[in-house]
Design an enzyme around this catalytic site. Structure first.
Site, PDB file in Angstrom:
ATOM      1  N   ASN A  45       0.846  -1.190   0.000  1.00 16.93           N
ATOM      2  CA  ASN A  45       0.000   0.000   0.000  1.00 16.93           C
ATOM      3  C   ASN A  45       0.882   1.240   0.000  1.00 16.93           C
ATOM      4  OD1 ASN A  45       0.600  -0.851   2.672  1.00 16.93           O
ATOM      5  ND2 ASN A  45      -1.117   0.275   3.537  1.00 16.93           N
ATOM      6  N   GLU A  47       0.337   5.239   0.634  1.00 17.84           N
ATOM      7  CA  GLU A  47      -0.609   6.255   1.094  1.00 17.84           C
ATOM      8  C   GLU A  47      -0.178   7.649   0.655  1.00 17.84           C
ATOM      9  OE1 GLU A  47      -1.153   5.550   5.314  1.00 17.84           O
ATOM     10  OE2 GLU A  47      -2.342   3.748   4.887  1.00 17.84           O
ATOM     11  N   CYS A  56      -4.028   0.578  -2.631  1.00 17.45           N
ATOM     12  CA  CYS A  56      -3.914  -0.641  -1.842  1.00 17.45           C
ATOM     13  C   CYS A  56      -2.836  -1.536  -2.458  1.00 17.45           C
ATOM     14  CB  CYS A  56      -5.228  -1.414  -1.847  1.00 17.45           C
ATOM     15  SG  CYS A  56      -6.552  -0.644  -0.924  1.00 17.45           S
ATOM     16  N   GLU A  58      -2.967  -4.644  -3.282  1.00 23.95           N
ATOM     17  CA  GLU A  58      -3.464  -5.500  -4.369  1.00 23.95           C
ATOM     18  C   GLU A  58      -3.491  -4.739  -5.688  1.00 23.95           C
ATOM     19  OE1 GLU A  58      -4.758  -4.864  -1.433  1.00 23.95           O
ATOM     20  OE2 GLU A  58      -6.053  -6.454  -0.697  1.00 23.95           O
ATOM     21  N   CYS A  95     -10.156  -4.995  -0.022  1.00 15.76           N
ATOM     22  CA  CYS A  95     -11.271  -4.038   0.074  1.00 15.76           C
ATOM     23  C   CYS A  95     -12.156  -4.179  -1.171  1.00 15.76           C
ATOM     24  CB  CYS A  95     -10.736  -2.619   0.211  1.00 15.76           C
ATOM     25  SG  CYS A  95     -10.184  -1.889  -1.343  1.00 15.76           S
ATOM     26  N   CYS A  98     -10.561  -3.150  -4.546  1.00 13.83           N
ATOM     27  CA  CYS A  98      -9.596  -4.139  -5.053  1.00 13.83           C
ATOM     28  C   CYS A  98     -10.305  -5.378  -5.584  1.00 13.83           C
ATOM     29  CB  CYS A  98      -8.592  -4.512  -3.965  1.00 13.83           C
ATOM     30  SG  CYS A  98      -7.457  -3.153  -3.605  1.00 13.83           S
TER      31      CYS A  98
END
Ligand code: THU
Length: 140
Positions: A45, A47, A56, A58, A95, A98
């Site tokens: 990830n 940010e 993310c 993924e 999530c 994703c």
């Protein structure tokens, strides 16, 4: 999926998690996506101070793969952990965003391995994580 292949994918996700840039959530995630070519694409990830653009793990892995010419995938492993205190024993599951991005490129039967370690994991198919998903065939 073979135990040895799964373990390799989980190890790759754990290694990728080391690069997580998560100063705001303090939750580090790593992913390893196995291409049907046999190549593994990793991601973490990433940010951003303006939180919304966060990628993310993924999606980082998926975008790396697609941008390098791979569009078919055999499995993905995901690992997550807090960086600011003791972790719990629960796995990290992808999530909704994703799941949708994976749905774009992966078969519903594709295994999604949500792991804490090589031996501690929960495995579900993408179709189980996103039932009745809206897929590309609908708009092609
Ligand atoms: N995150 C992922 O990288 N993958 C997931 O499947 C769940 C959430 C990240 C996004 C954000 O950087 C942090 O975890 C906390 O939400």
């Amino acid at each position: 999926m073979q135990t040895i292949e799964r373990a390799k994918l989980i190890r790759a996700a754990l290694a990728a998690r080391e690069y997580a840039y998560a100063p705001y959530s303090r939750f580090a995630v790593g992913a390893a996506l196995l291409g049907k070519s046999g190549r593994i694409y990793t991601g973490c990830n990433v940010e951003c101070a303006s939180y919304a653009p966060t990628s993310c793990a993924e999606r980082t892995a998926l975008c790396k793969a697609v941008s390098e010419g791979e569009r078919s995938f055999a499995a993905i492993a995901v690992v997550g952990a807090r960086t600011d205190g003791p972790d719990d024993e629960t796995v990290t599951s992808p999530c909704g965003v994703c799941r949708q991005m994976l749905y774009e490129f992966c078969d519903q039967a594709m295994p999604v391995i949500m792991a804490k370690s090589e031996t501690q994991y929960v495995e579900r198919s993408l179709g189980e994580l996103l039932p009745l998903g809206f897929g590309p065939e609908k708009v092609r």
